[in-house]
Design a protein around this motif. Structure first.
Motif, PDB file in Angstrom:
ATOM      1  N   ARG A  51       0.843  -1.193   0.000  1.00 56.30           N
ATOM      2  CA  ARG A  51       0.000   0.000   0.000  1.00 56.30           C
ATOM      3  C   ARG A  51       0.875   1.238   0.000  1.00 56.30           C
TER       4      ARG A  51
ATOM      5  N   ILE B 240      -4.761   6.502  -2.736  1.00 62.42           N
ATOM      6  CA  ILE B 240      -4.078   5.391  -2.076  1.00 62.42           C
ATOM      7  C   ILE B 240      -3.965   4.297  -3.131  1.00 62.42           C
TER       8      ILE B 240
ATOM      9  N   VAL C  35      -2.936   0.411  -3.908  1.00 59.53           N
ATOM     10  CA  VAL C  35      -2.656  -0.912  -3.366  1.00 59.53           C
ATOM     11  C   VAL C  35      -2.177  -1.759  -4.538  1.00 59.53           C
TER      12      VAL C  35
ATOM     13  N   SER D 108      -6.601  -5.648   3.330  1.00 48.97           N
ATOM     14  CA  SER D 108      -5.804  -4.501   2.871  1.00 48.97           C
ATOM     15  C   SER D 108      -6.669  -3.425   2.232  1.00 48.97           C
TER      16      SER D 108
ATOM     17  N   ALA E  70      -7.497   0.265   3.712  1.00 47.38           N
ATOM     18  CA  ALA E  70      -7.195   1.461   2.910  1.00 47.38           C
ATOM     19  C   ALA E  70      -8.401   2.387   2.858  1.00 47.38           C
TER      20      ALA E  70
ATOM     21  N   LEU F 117      -9.098   5.247  -4.498  1.00 48.72           N
ATOM     22  CA  LEU F 117      -8.285   4.080  -4.198  1.00 48.72           C
ATOM     23  C   LEU F 117      -8.005   3.398  -5.535  1.00 48.72           C
TER      24      LEU F 117
END
Length: 107
Positions: A10, A17, A19, A36, A40, A51
């Motif tokens: 991450r 964000i 990942v 995860s 996040a 994301l």
């Protein structure tokens, strides 16, 4: 989170964000992927617009891993956070196209 056959990394940056998932994603990776992505979403600051799940390094993905990614998508949507997939190649991209999720990929 390193494992014998997959990793999850991450990387937060202003407004996003990321990942990054790599390796072979199957039932053995499902729970860690879900945890995860949900973490996040939970940790996302109000100004973080989205994301991004980077699939560039994924060699294989099964329905269990896709399900975990969809849980992350639904959590992000419920939290008002944008969600995008990026970097999927070959058969991994084809899986998402076949199940009708191509709209989640960055253009």
């Amino acid at each position: 989170m390193p494992d014998d056959y997959f990793t999850i990394l991450r990387s937060p940056a202003p407004g996003v964000i990321t990942v990054a998932l790599t390796g072979d994603l199957d039932i053995g990776a499902r729970d860690e992927i879900r945890e995860s992505l949900l973490a996040a979403v939970e940790d996302a600051a109000p100004d973080e617009a989205r994301l991004v799940v980077d699939l560039r390094g994924v060699r294989f993905i099964d329905s269990e891993a896709v399900s975990a990614i969809l849980e992350g998508y639904l959590a992000a949507e419920a939290a008002g956070i944008g969600f995008r997939l990026a970097g999927a190649l070959g058969i991994v991209r084809r899986v998402f196209d076949v199940i009708g999720l191509q709209h989640l990929f960055e253009s």
